[in-house]
Design a protein around this motif. Structure first.
Motif, PDB file in Angstrom:
ATOM      1  N   GLY A  10       0.771  -1.230   0.000  1.00  0.00           N
ATOM      2  CA  GLY A  10       0.000   0.000   0.000  1.00  0.00           C
ATOM      3  C   GLY A  10       0.804   1.282   0.000  1.00  0.00           C
ATOM      4  O   GLY A  10       0.373   2.291  -0.549  1.00  0.00           O
ATOM      5  N   LEU A  11       1.974   1.270   0.633  1.00  0.00           N
ATOM      6  CA  LEU A  11       2.649   2.534   0.909  1.00  0.00           C
ATOM      7  C   LEU A  11       4.112   2.530   0.515  1.00  0.00           C
ATOM      8  O   LEU A  11       4.778   1.499   0.542  1.00  0.00           O
ATOM      9  CB  LEU A  11       2.580   2.829   2.413  1.00  0.00           C
ATOM     10  CG  LEU A  11       1.185   3.044   2.993  1.00  0.00           C
ATOM     11  CD1 LEU A  11       1.246   3.014   4.505  1.00  0.00           C
ATOM     12  CD2 LEU A  11       0.597   4.343   2.503  1.00  0.00           C
ATOM     13  N   ILE A  12       4.609   3.733   0.169  1.00  0.00           N
ATOM     14  CA  ILE A  12       6.037   3.954   0.061  1.00  0.00           C
ATOM     15  C   ILE A  12       6.422   4.600   1.385  1.00  0.00           C
ATOM     16  O   ILE A  12       6.198   5.798   1.573  1.00  0.00           O
ATOM     17  CB  ILE A  12       6.382   4.913  -1.108  1.00  0.00           C
ATOM     18  CG1 ILE A  12       5.529   4.633  -2.334  1.00  0.00           C
ATOM     19  CG2 ILE A  12       7.869   4.910  -1.391  1.00  0.00           C
ATOM     20  CD1 ILE A  12       5.909   3.455  -3.150  1.00  0.00           C
ATOM     21  N   MET A  51       8.288   7.925   1.711  1.00  0.00           N
ATOM     22  CA  MET A  51       7.739   9.064   0.991  1.00  0.00           C
ATOM     23  C   MET A  51       6.766   9.815   1.898  1.00  0.00           C
ATOM     24  O   MET A  51       6.215   9.240   2.824  1.00  0.00           O
ATOM     25  CB  MET A  51       7.009   8.528  -0.243  1.00  0.00           C
ATOM     26  CG  MET A  51       6.919   9.473  -1.401  1.00  0.00           C
ATOM     27  SD  MET A  51       6.104   8.631  -2.774  1.00  0.00           S
ATOM     28  CE  MET A  51       7.306   8.819  -4.044  1.00  0.00           C
ATOM     29  N   ARG A  71       1.517  13.316   1.535  1.00  0.00           N
ATOM     30  CA  ARG A  71       0.859  13.861   0.345  1.00  0.00           C
ATOM     31  C   ARG A  71       1.202  13.037  -0.895  1.00  0.00           C
ATOM     32  O   ARG A  71       0.328  12.628  -1.655  1.00  0.00           O
ATOM     33  CB  ARG A  71       1.304  15.303   0.145  1.00  0.00           C
ATOM     34  CG  ARG A  71       0.659  15.966  -1.046  1.00  0.00           C
ATOM     35  CD  ARG A  71       1.397  17.221  -1.451  1.00  0.00           C
ATOM     36  NE  ARG A  71       2.674  16.892  -2.078  1.00  0.00           N
ATOM     37  CZ  ARG A  71       3.516  17.802  -2.553  1.00  0.00           C
ATOM     38  NH1 ARG A  71       3.231  19.073  -2.434  1.00  0.00           N
ATOM     39  NH2 ARG A  71       4.650  17.435  -3.107  1.00  0.00           N
ATOM     40  N   ASP A  72       2.484  12.791  -1.093  1.00  0.00           N
ATOM     41  CA  ASP A  72       2.903  12.099  -2.313  1.00  0.00           C
ATOM     42  C   ASP A  72       2.370  10.671  -2.366  1.00  0.00           C
ATOM     43  O   ASP A  72       2.095  10.139  -3.441  1.00  0.00           O
ATOM     44  CB  ASP A  72       4.433  12.091  -2.422  1.00  0.00           C
ATOM     45  CG  ASP A  72       5.001  13.491  -2.603  1.00  0.00           C
ATOM     46  OD1 ASP A  72       4.194  14.443  -2.632  1.00  0.00           O
ATOM     47  OD2 ASP A  72       6.224  13.633  -2.710  1.00  0.00           O
ATOM     48  N   LEU A 125      -0.086   9.421  -5.467  1.00  0.00           N
ATOM     49  CA  LEU A 125       0.768   8.621  -6.354  1.00  0.00           C
ATOM     50  C   LEU A 125       0.065   8.030  -7.585  1.00  0.00           C
ATOM     51  O   LEU A 125       0.560   8.176  -8.700  1.00  0.00           O
ATOM     52  CB  LEU A 125       1.459   7.522  -5.543  1.00  0.00           C
ATOM     53  CG  LEU A 125       2.585   6.790  -6.260  1.00  0.00           C
ATOM     54  CD1 LEU A 125       3.675   7.760  -6.682  1.00  0.00           C
ATOM     55  CD2 LEU A 125       3.185   5.719  -5.357  1.00  0.00           C
ATOM     56  N   ARG A 127       8.883  11.608  -9.522  1.00  0.00           N
ATOM     57  CA  ARG A 127       8.133  11.039  -8.407  1.00  0.00           C
ATOM     58  C   ARG A 127       8.090   9.521  -8.510  1.00  0.00           C
ATOM     59  O   ARG A 127       8.227   8.796  -7.537  1.00  0.00           O
ATOM     60  CB  ARG A 127       6.717  11.619  -8.428  1.00  0.00           C
ATOM     61  CG  ARG A 127       5.822  11.257  -7.304  1.00  0.00           C
ATOM     62  CD  ARG A 127       6.183  11.935  -6.006  1.00  0.00           C
ATOM     63  NE  ARG A 127       6.179  13.381  -6.055  1.00  0.00           N
ATOM     64  CZ  ARG A 127       5.082  14.141  -5.981  1.00  0.00           C
ATOM     65  NH1 ARG A 127       3.902  13.602  -5.877  1.00  0.00           N
ATOM     66  NH2 ARG A 127       5.182  15.455  -6.005  1.00  0.00           N
ATOM     67  N   ALA A 142       9.218   6.375  -6.052  1.00  0.00           N
ATOM     68  CA  ALA A 142       8.245   5.356  -5.649  1.00  0.00           C
ATOM     69  C   ALA A 142       8.778   3.950  -5.946  1.00  0.00           C
ATOM     70  O   ALA A 142       8.721   3.059  -5.100  1.00  0.00           O
ATOM     71  CB  ALA A 142       6.916   5.581  -6.361  1.00  0.00           C
ATOM     72  N   GLY A 202      11.593   3.190  -3.610  1.00  0.00           N
ATOM     73  CA  GLY A 202      11.174   3.117  -2.211  1.00  0.00           C
ATOM     74  C   GLY A 202      10.450   1.816  -1.902  1.00  0.00           C
ATOM     75  O   GLY A 202      10.694   1.188  -0.889  1.00  0.00           O
ATOM     76  N   ASN A 203       9.552   1.412  -2.766  1.00  0.00           N
ATOM     77  CA  ASN A 203       8.819   0.158  -2.581  1.00  0.00           C
ATOM     78  C   ASN A 203       8.224  -0.256  -3.927  1.00  0.00           C
ATOM     79  O   ASN A 203       7.149   0.200  -4.303  1.00  0.00           O
ATOM     80  CB  ASN A 203       7.719   0.330  -1.530  1.00  0.00           C
ATOM     81  CG  ASN A 203       6.969  -0.959  -1.276  1.00  0.00           C
ATOM     82  OD1 ASN A 203       7.120  -1.949  -1.999  1.00  0.00           O
ATOM     83  ND2 ASN A 203       6.158  -0.962  -0.234  1.00  0.00           N
ATOM     84  N   ALA A 250       4.589  -1.754  -3.925  1.00  0.00           N
ATOM     85  CA  ALA A 250       3.544  -0.749  -3.722  1.00  0.00           C
ATOM     86  C   ALA A 250       3.422   0.146  -4.954  1.00  0.00           C
ATOM     87  O   ALA A 250       2.324   0.579  -5.300  1.00  0.00           O
ATOM     88  CB  ALA A 250       3.829   0.078  -2.481  1.00  0.00           C
ATOM     89  N   PHE A 309       1.320  -1.699  -7.382  1.00  0.00           N
ATOM     90  CA  PHE A 309      -0.068  -1.645  -6.927  1.00  0.00           C
ATOM     91  C   PHE A 309      -0.684  -0.269  -7.162  1.00  0.00           C
ATOM     92  O   PHE A 309      -1.897  -0.119  -7.128  1.00  0.00           O
ATOM     93  CB  PHE A 309      -0.165  -1.992  -5.425  1.00  0.00           C
ATOM     94  CG  PHE A 309      -0.350  -3.454  -5.147  1.00  0.00           C
ATOM     95  CD1 PHE A 309       0.705  -4.341  -5.280  1.00  0.00           C
ATOM     96  CD2 PHE A 309      -1.586  -3.957  -4.757  1.00  0.00           C
ATOM     97  CE1 PHE A 309       0.539  -5.691  -5.020  1.00  0.00           C
ATOM     98  CE2 PHE A 309      -1.763  -5.319  -4.502  1.00  0.00           C
ATOM     99  CZ  PHE A 309      -0.694  -6.176  -4.634  1.00  0.00           C
ATOM    100  N   SER A 310       0.156   0.744  -7.336  1.00  0.00           N
ATOM    101  CA  SER A 310      -0.359   2.091  -7.586  1.00  0.00           C
ATOM    102  C   SER A 310      -0.422   2.410  -9.067  1.00  0.00           C
ATOM    103  O   SER A 310      -0.610   3.568  -9.441  1.00  0.00           O
ATOM    104  CB  SER A 310       0.521   3.133  -6.893  1.00  0.00           C
ATOM    105  OG  SER A 310       0.642   2.851  -5.535  1.00  0.00           O
ATOM    106  N   ILE A 345       2.048   2.131 -11.338  1.00  0.00           N
ATOM    107  CA  ILE A 345       3.253   2.723 -11.911  1.00  0.00           C
ATOM    108  C   ILE A 345       4.010   1.655 -12.700  1.00  0.00           C
ATOM    109  O   ILE A 345       4.251   0.565 -12.194  1.00  0.00           O
ATOM    110  CB  ILE A 345       4.130   3.310 -10.794  1.00  0.00           C
ATOM    111  CG1 ILE A 345       3.458   4.584 -10.289  1.00  0.00           C
ATOM    112  CG2 ILE A 345       5.529   3.620 -11.283  1.00  0.00           C
ATOM    113  CD1 ILE A 345       4.085   5.163  -9.085  1.00  0.00           C
ATOM    114  N   GLY A 356      15.097   4.912  -3.210  1.00  0.00           N
ATOM    115  CA  GLY A 356      14.005   5.711  -2.682  1.00  0.00           C
ATOM    116  C   GLY A 356      14.392   7.034  -2.052  1.00  0.00           C
ATOM    117  O   GLY A 356      13.521   7.811  -1.696  1.00  0.00           O
TER     118      GLY A 356
END
Ligand code: ATP
Ligand code: MG
Lengths: 504, 326
Positions: free
Chosen positions: A344-346, A349, A352-353, A357, B193, B197, B200-201, B204, B207-208, B210, B267
């Protein structure tokens, strides 16, 4: 009980993070043989308090006593040596190692010359696993286990030493009902052995079932302690959030519209077979079943993360092949995934970002990201979901568990999808926000969204859903229409008895 | 009370350790030899750091995206040799040699990007392999010979390495300009950005929605573009090059990027920080030379600096310099 020596006592603990006073002088104690609940909203400071106790954070002020001997906890290993065991909210296992190595990490049993005594390691671990009645053994690789089973490994860790106190930080967030029963047995064994237990949870029924006393934190301040047998949900909620909860569901008549999503005979290997259902605009459909029933896998298939082996997916009567999340998002499908940390998350980060995303490509002014528009979206969802964070610049990793979950939900709501799939949406979320989120899902449906809710919590499914689909071992056992469901029939359907197979 | 002050200091040291150490180093050296912070020496350092700096800009993207690029040194040798050879080839000449060299270098970058991004092969293995493969390619191309421009008076090719505008060396301008453009891309565009992302992961990010593979691919393409630019400056400055001109630079580049504070786990990091890292490395090496340390000692010093940087990076995450747990 009060004339006893407390197993653990914390006195006036103060802990601040940049921009947040997480604990403003909190005192807390737990007696041997007592199960003491620690409750409070997301971000109230529960995990922080326990991390101070477990040697992970150093407090700026305050004192810690173990059996009334003042102690400085400088590391988790030291806390363990003093008999304080900690089962964390966020899993912290080495995925590449076996269960046994994880359970005894840092202190594997040795033979001469420092060689690891594997036989003893496995035997000891299996003994503990037997107590936990789990289906895997000491040699299983942790990475191959489900999240629920990984949670059981964390619990096994705490049983390796003669503990004076054991801290459980939301241990049941990803456990099934059967596993919970086992966990509660373990807790009552520990209590009978005179161990002091701290139990953090947002689930009221658990609190009333197993705890003796309840202490409440609010915004890092100690609010008071209640005796479980002499209080009720309302009093606790009042103390936690300063008001009572309106648990009634907004009873707007369900106006179902057109079919938003239709699935016909969908199968994916041995994960799920021959699944057919439809989701209409304006309704919330709950998917209920045990962990492993194939619900998450269906969601992932609809979101383009898995390729179905057969079957068809229609969106508004148009047949689709969805082969990636990008396509799914393009068709107006959102998925709030099961595991916030992995999927679910970075974490590094900012808030907001993370929220913007999935739509960062559309949030532009010329070739650049439009900062102002992003902040506006963040503000909107922070207010709507009451996300507690010092600012949008804070990195998501430093939010409390429940607030992290809210960020994930906000991120997908912000996409304004036609079809919203949520997988265990309220895992780790406090009672106030939970009913907030339930209302939100109802509101979304009322606005014409089609909502699919996967949950392993029966009260949640019963509360938010218009219709419920019960699954067992990769198959739909029964579909309950509006007003048709009872707890008993639901329990039967998900355990594979009394269902009528693939219902019409 | 003193305790909390000591703690604050420890925290600062862990977070900004590199900068603090750098300032102390500069002050110490300036006291010992005032020439060190003389305007000539400072410009000299910036100028001689430009080639390394340009390469480090590209590697910053790769590292933030969660991967490594150890092939940049040998790729730079390749670019320099190719551009010199084509320059001497009557069919090309300088005007065609430069775009042709960029195309060839970026084809190598695209290959790496394909292997790491789309086939999801480990970037350490892929780029370590490419380090040696490209070296072989360069040797095959040059037949093992060094390349030189025969008639150095007759070409404008030297402008990239030797020219100045208003007294500022063109390599410094190119470094500065590229840094600015890439900084804006990384910090201000949706693509930037996405790089954060993905690094960083990655799960995820997928899943977003990207496109992880494409983002990784692009980071290597950017890296190879920077390498080609560095190769151009190098070839132009010396109007000739050995097959091994970029040898060993991959580690210096990586040192600069990590010194700047990008995490090897991906990240995090920024273009600005990398520029600082490049300058720190440049000044330290320059200072040691002024102090009379042998040129070869630089290799050891660079290694020590990398270790120090990685240690401080981890220490900053833990909030203390040493911890009994991981
Ligand atoms: N490492 C950290 N850095 C910065 N802030 C932090 C850090 N850990 C916690 N916080 C902040 O401290 C506050 C208390 O967080 P904590 O995790 O203790 O909450 P909690 O009561 O456990 O909530 P939840 O029910 O959501 O798990 C929050 O505002 C959180 O953002
Ligand atoms: Mg918590």
């Amino acid at each position: 009980m009060t004339d006893q020596t407390p197993a653990l006592r914390l006195e006036n603990i103060v802990k601040t993070f940049p921009g947040v006073r997480a604990l403003g002088g909190v005192s807390f104690e737990v007696f041997p043989g007592e199960v003491h609940a620690l409750m409070g909203e997301n971000g109230a400071g529960k995990s922080t308090l326990m991390k101070v106790l477990g040697g992970i954070y150093q407090p700026e002020e305050g004192r810690i006593f173990v059996e009334e001997v003042q102690t400085v906890m400088t590391s988790p290993l030291q806390a363990k040596a003093k008999g304080v065991m900690f089962i964390h909210q966020e899993l912290s296992l080495a995925e590449e190692l076996s269960v046994a190595e994880n359970v005894y990490l840092g202190e594997l049993p040795r033979k001469s010359f420092g060689r690891v005594d594997w036989a003893r390691l496995y035997a000891q671990t299996d003994e503990i696993l037997d107590r936990l009645k789990v289906s895997f053994n000491a040699r299983t690789r942790v990475g191959d286990l489900s999240i629920a089973n990984q949670q059981m490994v964390e619990i096994a860790r705490a049983l390796t030493v003669e503990a004076k106190a054991v801290i459980f930080d939301e241990p049941t967030a990803s456990l099934t009902d059967a596993e919970k029963v086992v966990l509660f047995d373990v807790i009552s064994d520990l209590r009978a052995d005179g161990v002091g237990i701290v139990y953090i949870s947002h689930r009221m029924e658990e609190i009333f079932k197993i705890t003796d006393r309840i202490s409440v934190l609010r915004d890092g301040e100690y609010r008071g302690t209640l005796v479980t047998a002499e209080t009720d949900e309302d009093e606790i909620t009042q103390m936690m959030i300063g008001r009572s909860l309106d648990l009634s569901r907004n009873a707007a008549p369900v106006e179902v519209g057109e079919v938003a999503l239709r699935v016909e005979g969908l199968s994916c290997g041995d994960l799920f077979q021959d699944v057919s259902f439809e989701l209409r605009q304006g309704e919330v459909v709950g998917f209920y079943g045990l962990v492993g029933a194939g619900r998450t896998e269906i969601a992932e298939t609809l979101f383009g993360l898995r390729t179905p082996s057969s079957g068809r997916i229609f969106l508004k009567d148009e047949e689709l092949k969805i082969s990636s999340p990008i396509e799914a998002i393009g068709h107006g499908i959102s998925l709030v995934p099961e595991s916030r940390k992995e999927q679910g998350l970075i974490l590094g980060m900012n808030c907001r970002d993370n929220i913007t995303l999935p739509q960062v490509d559309d949030m532009t002014a010329g070739p650049f990201v439009a900062d102002g528009a992003e902040v506006a979206i963040f503000d909107q969802y922070r207010d709507r979901l009451q996300i507690k964070t010092p600012s949008w610049r804070t990195s998501v990793g430093s939010l409390s568990g429940g607030n992290q979950q809210k960020i994930v939900i906000g991120k997908w709501l912000a996409m304004r999808p036609d079809v919203l799939i949520v997988d265990e949406p309220t895992r780790g979320i406090d009672v106030g926000s939970k009913s907030e989120i339930h209302n939100l899902l109802r509101d979304l449906a009322a606005q014409g969204y089609a909502v699919m809710v996967i949950s392993s919590e029966m009260p949640e499914v019963l509360h938010v859903s218009d219709r419920i689909i019960a699954m067992y071992h990769g198959r739909i056992m029964r579909k309950f229409g509006v007003g048709e469901v009872t707890e008993d029939s639901l329990v039967q359907a998900i355990s594979g008895i009394g269902g009528d197979g693939q219902a019409a | 009370m003193t305790d909390s002050r000591a703690k604050a200091l420890g925290g600062l040291l862990a977070r900004q350790g590199i900068l603090v150490a750098f300032v102390l180093f500069m002050v110490g050296f300036a006291l010992w030899n005032p020439r060190f912070i003389g305007i000539d020496n400072v410009f000299g350092v910036i100028r001689s750091s430009a080639i390394l700096g340009v390469m480090a800009l590209g590697v910053t993207f790769v590292v933030i995206g969660g991967n490594l690029d150890l092939s940049v040194g040998s790729m730079m040798s390749f670019s320099a040799i190719v551009v010199l050879d084509l320059h001497e080839n009557p069919a090309f000449g300088p005007a065609l040699a430069i775009p042709a060299m960029f195309a060839m270098t970026m084809a190598l970058g695209a290959l790496i990007g394909f292997l790491v991004g789309y086939l999801k092969l480990n970037s350490l293995i892929v780029t370590l392999g490419m380090l040696s493969a490209i070296h072989g390619l360069t040797l095959a191309y040059s037949g093992g010979q060094n390349m030189d421009i025969a008639n150095q008076q007759a070409t404008w090719f030297g402008v990239f390495g030797r020219g100045t505008v208003a007294g500022v060396p063109i390599p410094v301008l190119m470094f500065g300009g590229l840094a600015l453009i890439l900084a804006v891309i990384l910090a201000k565009t949706p693509f930037g950005r996405k790089v954060y992302a993905v690094g960083g992961n990655g799960t995820a990010a997928t899943f977003s929605g990207i496109p992880r593979a494409r983002v990784v691919f692009m980071t290597y393409l950017i890296s190879s573009f920077c390498v080609a630019t560095a190769g151009l400056i190098q070839a132009s400055r010396t109007m000739g090059a050995q097959n091994t001109v970029g040898q060993g630079m991959e580690l210096e580049v990586l040192a600069a990027v990590i010194l700047g504070g990008a995490s090897l786990l991906g990240g995090s990091g920024t273009v600005f920080k990398t520029v600082i890292g490049v300058l720190i490395l440049g000044f330290i090496q320059n200072g040691l030379l002024l102090a009379g340390l042998q040129f070869y000692a630089q290799f050891v010093v660079t290694w020590v600096i990398i270790i120090l940087a990685v240690w401080l990076d981890i220490a900053a995450k833990r909030g203390r310099l040493w911890s009994p747990i991981a």
